[in-house]
Motif scaffolding. Structure first.
Motif, short mmCIF file in Angstrom:
data_model
loop_
_atom_site.label_atom_id
_atom_site.label_comp_id
_atom_site.label_asym_id
_atom_site.label_seq_id
_atom_site.Cartn_x
_atom_site.Cartn_y
_atom_site.Cartn_z
N GLU A 178 98.62 5.90 54.39
CA GLU A 178 98.29 5.02 53.26
C GLU A 178 98.27 3.56 53.69
OE1 GLU A 178 101.11 6.33 50.35
OE2 GLU A 178 99.97 8.15 49.94
N ILE A 181 95.07 2.91 55.51
CA ILE A 181 93.92 2.85 54.58
C ILE A 181 93.89 1.47 53.93
CG2 ILE A 181 93.02 3.74 52.38
CD1 ILE A 181 94.01 6.55 53.31
N GLU A 182 95.08 0.98 53.52
CA GLU A 182 95.17 -0.36 52.90
C GLU A 182 94.66 -1.43 53.87
OE1 GLU A 182 99.09 -1.43 51.39
OE2 GLU A 182 99.15 0.47 50.30
N GLU A 184 92.55 -0.99 56.15
CA GLU A 184 91.15 -0.66 56.46
C GLU A 184 90.89 -0.20 57.90
OE1 GLU A 184 88.78 -3.94 55.04
OE2 GLU A 184 89.09 -3.33 52.95
N LYS A 187 89.49 5.28 55.86
CA LYS A 187 89.33 5.37 54.39
C LYS A 187 89.26 6.84 53.98
CE LYS A 187 84.32 5.49 54.09
NZ LYS A 187 83.16 5.10 53.31
N ARG A 188 89.42 7.06 52.69
CA ARG A 188 89.23 8.41 52.16
C ARG A 188 87.73 8.63 51.97
NH1 ARG A 188 94.24 7.38 49.60
NH2 ARG A 188 95.68 9.12 50.00
N ASP A 190 84.28 9.57 50.31
CA ASP A 190 83.84 9.45 48.90
C ASP A 190 83.71 10.82 48.25
OD1 ASP A 190 83.71 6.75 49.37
OD2 ASP A 190 81.60 6.82 50.01
N TYR A 196 89.74 12.12 55.65
CA TYR A 196 89.84 10.73 56.10
C TYR A 196 88.70 10.41 57.07
CZ TYR A 196 94.58 11.26 54.27
OH TYR A 196 95.67 11.53 53.46
N LEU A 199 87.35 4.04 60.41
CA LEU A 199 86.50 2.84 60.29
C LEU A 199 86.60 2.06 61.60
CD1 LEU A 199 87.53 1.69 56.69
CD2 LEU A 199 85.47 2.95 57.31
#
Length: 200
Positions: A178, A181-182, A184, A187-188, A190, A196, A199
């Protein structure tokens, strides 16, 4: 220092009425402690502290290996017989000490023993902090090479890669995911919240 010293023979269990002598391999603090018993039979922790002038932590670490373990293999007898060492506790030479070896190496207490609670918490926090970074670095490495992974696969791979060093809990791994992800790094997907995507 932790250099080995040999403290004089302890009288141990006798054979045919003759006291059997042993050479004890101990560190410097332990040697100083044991030499105190040449002039008296019993010494309290407080007396040792006052006379030797070493910090509590070092004194506790020096005493523990001498006064715990099998009763016949303890060099010193502590009263009362508790694991904790307090100022009023008394130490005496264990007349019933026995060993098959002429040279007896005293196991040294680990650096953790003798640490006060705040220091232990401090150590634990530092270890947890280091592990957080290791887990994050591991997640990033895996995602960089795999590009996409679902949650369970990623957790399994992180555990497999790190379990030789320590056993990370899935909950901690989830928190680190998590955090990444915050920030960057990933990411999860769409289409699928459990997938996951790395990036670059």
């Amino acid at each position: 220092g932790e250099d080995d010293g040999a403290a004089g023979g302890t009288r141990g269990g006798s054979e045919g009425g003759k006291a059997k002598k042993h050479i004890l391999c101990v560190n410097t603090y332990q040697m100083v402690l044991l030499l105190m018993f040449n002039t008296r039979e019993k010494i309290t922790y407080e007396e040792m502290k006052v006379e030797i002038l070493i910090p509590d932590r070092e004194l506790t670490r020096a005493l523990q290996p001498l006064s715990v373990g099998k009763s016949s293999q303890r060099i010193l007898v502590k009263t009362p017989k508790t694991k904790e060492i307090e100022a009023s506790h008394t130490f005496a030479v264990n007349e019933a000490f026995t060993s098959a070896f002429h040279r007896v190496k005293i196991q040294q207490a680990s650096a953790r023993q003798g640490e006060a609670e705040p220091e232990r918490n401090e150590t634990r926090k530092k270890v947890e902090e280091d592990r957080k970074h290791e887990i994050e670095a591991c997640i990033v490495r895996i995602m960089k090479s795999r590009k996409q992974l679902n949650h369970n696969q990623l957790v399994t791979e992180v555990v497999e890669q790190l379990n030789k060093r320590f056993q990370p809990s899935p909950l901690v791994i989830k928190k680190r995911i998590e955090g990444l992800i915050e920030r960057e790094y990933m990411k999860r997907s769409d289409h699928d919240r459990k997938l996951y995507v790395y990036l670059a």
